[in-house]
Design an enzyme around this catalytic site. Structure first.
Site, PDB file in Angstrom:
ATOM      1  N   ARG A 152      12.829  16.874  86.049  1.00 23.35           N
ATOM      2  CA  ARG A 152      12.131  15.544  85.172  1.00 23.35           C
ATOM      3  C   ARG A 152      13.082  15.364  83.352  1.00 23.35           C
ATOM      4  O   ARG A 152      12.998  15.794  83.180  1.00 23.35           O
ATOM      5  CB  ARG A 152      10.959  15.178  84.610  1.00 23.35           C
ATOM      6  CG  ARG A 152      10.822  13.686  83.920  1.00 23.35           C
ATOM      7  CD  ARG A 152      10.923  12.910  84.221  1.00 23.35           C
ATOM      8  NE  ARG A 152      10.926  11.636  83.624  1.00 23.35           N
ATOM      9  CZ  ARG A 152       9.658  11.572  82.730  1.00 23.35           C
ATOM     10  NH1 ARG A 152       8.654  11.497  82.753  1.00 23.35           N
ATOM     11  NH2 ARG A 152       9.517  10.463  82.029  1.00 23.35           N
ATOM     12  N   THR A 161       7.703  23.629  81.491  1.00 21.24           N
ATOM     13  CA  THR A 161       8.190  22.728  80.590  1.00 21.24           C
ATOM     14  C   THR A 161       8.378  23.419  79.344  1.00 21.24           C
ATOM     15  O   THR A 161       8.528  24.604  79.090  1.00 21.24           O
ATOM     16  CB  THR A 161       7.668  21.305  80.344  1.00 21.24           C
ATOM     17  OG1 THR A 161       8.241  20.438  79.708  1.00 21.24           O
ATOM     18  CG2 THR A 161       6.319  21.883  80.725  1.00 21.24           C
ATOM     19  N   ASN A 203      11.660  17.028  79.789  1.00 22.37           N
ATOM     20  CA  ASN A 203      13.100  17.884  80.098  1.00 22.37           C
ATOM     21  C   ASN A 203      11.931  18.859  80.924  1.00 22.37           C
ATOM     22  O   ASN A 203      12.042  19.834  80.543  1.00 22.37           O
ATOM     23  CB  ASN A 203      13.166  18.527  79.112  1.00 22.37           C
ATOM     24  CG  ASN A 203      14.473  19.836  79.806  1.00 22.37           C
ATOM     25  OD1 ASN A 203      15.458  19.359  80.629  1.00 22.37           O
ATOM     26  ND2 ASN A 203      14.398  20.907  79.137  1.00 22.37           N
ATOM     27  N   GLU A 204      11.678  19.036  81.904  1.00 21.34           N
ATOM     28  CA  GLU A 204       9.896  19.794  82.817  1.00 21.34           C
ATOM     29  C   GLU A 204      10.417  19.524  84.100  1.00 21.34           C
ATOM     30  O   GLU A 204      10.654  18.862  84.760  1.00 21.34           O
ATOM     31  CB  GLU A 204       8.846  18.871  82.390  1.00 21.34           C
ATOM     32  CG  GLU A 204       8.488  17.610  83.048  1.00 21.34           C
ATOM     33  CD  GLU A 204       7.355  17.365  82.761  1.00 21.34           C
ATOM     34  OE1 GLU A 204       6.216  18.452  81.832  1.00 21.34           O
ATOM     35  OE2 GLU A 204       6.758  16.744  82.844  1.00 21.34           O
ATOM     36  N   ILE A 205      10.266  20.683  84.808  1.00 24.48           N
ATOM     37  CA  ILE A 205      10.064  20.610  86.048  1.00 24.48           C
ATOM     38  C   ILE A 205       8.571  20.819  86.857  1.00 24.48           C
ATOM     39  O   ILE A 205       7.532  21.243  86.438  1.00 24.48           O
ATOM     40  CB  ILE A 205      10.120  22.154  86.678  1.00 24.48           C
ATOM     41  CG1 ILE A 205      12.033  22.350  86.825  1.00 24.48           C
ATOM     42  CG2 ILE A 205      10.049  22.607  88.664  1.00 24.48           C
ATOM     43  CD1 ILE A 205      12.723  23.528  86.849  1.00 24.48           C
TER      44      ILE A 205
END
Length: 298
Positions: free
Chosen positions: A143, A170, A219-221
């Protein structure tokens, strides 16, 4: 399946293009992962043509696709529960007494967007999209927020560091607690009475009486497959969404998802090598850079 995903709009095209250029130059030019764009309205042909030109992988575009709760539904529901005269309720959230009272209180705490129905609806829509959007049947998504810029050369495949048992990958952000967050903690206590699954002793990454730390969504998976197919997660998230807290307490998507991950003790890792800049208040530069090559941190 691995995807880079942006929740965006036609009006954000400039920021989207700058973010894509940064991610492609710093990371994706080596791996060519596909991009997925989701918006609350249809994307224009110009938006799709310009973004697909920058992407090194293919692009997908989607819109609402799911039913999200709007502020009018909560106006009518709350009005009925407190025996207000429905004939006097106008279909605008600004005219709802409860909403106005809560928004006024949050404004006194110097919070932004407290009078923005669009902001509240967007938070609700993003969470429901991650859980239920039919086009988001992905294993993992990275994201990325429009406007975000990667500041480090990333030579390693970030997705490859994500273990099968991980839920979120994240950074953390710490913020001052406001009355809406106290309301969320109370809502989770009420949920605890109805459900025994989960450790409710510590909702947040870190918390005291004045501060709480949560997972940062820009800014994370995320392991969408694990989240979507785990009813323990979806039950708690739906309970929070159904309480109307996105409208009356200014809960954000990061508040809701972080609370669920905290209660259910999601396995999380820190994106320590991924330096980024979003604005003067939201940025991160790795302290040690064992394999990323170079950084241009402010």
């Amino acid at each position: 399946m691995y995807f880079l995903i942006l929740f965006s709009s036609n009006a954000e095209l400039g920021e989207v293009l700058r973010t894509m250029r940064s991610v492609e130059d710093r990371f994706n030019k080596r791996f060519h992962y596909p991009w997925t764009f989701y918006g609350m309205d249809e994307f224009t042909e110009y938006f799709m043509s310009t973004t697909s030109t920058i992407a090194s992988g293919h692009c997908e575009y989607g819109t609402k696709g799911i039913t999200y709760t709007n502020h009018l539904q909560f106006i009518l529901t709350i009005s009925y529960l407190v025996h207000w005269d429905l004939s006097q309720v106008k279909p605008l959230v600004e005219n709802n007494r409860l909403y106005q009272q809560r928004a006024d209180a949050l404004a006194q705490e110097n919070l932004s967007y407290v009078y923005s129905p669009l902001f509240h609806s967007f938070q609700d829509w993003v969470v429901r999209s991650l859980l239920y959007h039919p086009q988001l049947e992905y294993d993992y998504v990275w994201r990325i927020e429009p406007g975000l810029k990667l500041v480090c050369e990333e030579k390693k495949d970030i997705f490859s560091t994500f273990k099968d048992s991980d839920i979120v990958f994240t950074n953390h952000v710490c913020e001052r607690k406001h009355s809406g967050i106290y309301a969320m903690e109370e809502a989770i206590e009420e949920y605890k009475i109805l459900n025994t699954q989960g450790d409710f002793s510590n909702i947040w990454v870190y918390s005291n009486n004045y501060t709480y730390c949560k997972y940062w969504p820009f800014n994370e998976i995320l392991s969408l497959k694990q989240i979507r197919h785990n009813q323990t997660y979806t039950n708690l998230i739906n309970y929070l969404l159904g309480s109307g807290g996105t409208y009356y307490h200014r809960w954000t998507e990061s508040d809701i998802l972080s609370a669920a991950f905290g209660v259910l003790r999601a396995r999380a890792n820190h994106m320590e090598s991924v330096g980024f800049f979003l604005n003067d208040d939201v940025h991160y530069c790795p302290e040690t850079i064992p394999y990323t090559g170079r950084c241009a941190c402010l």
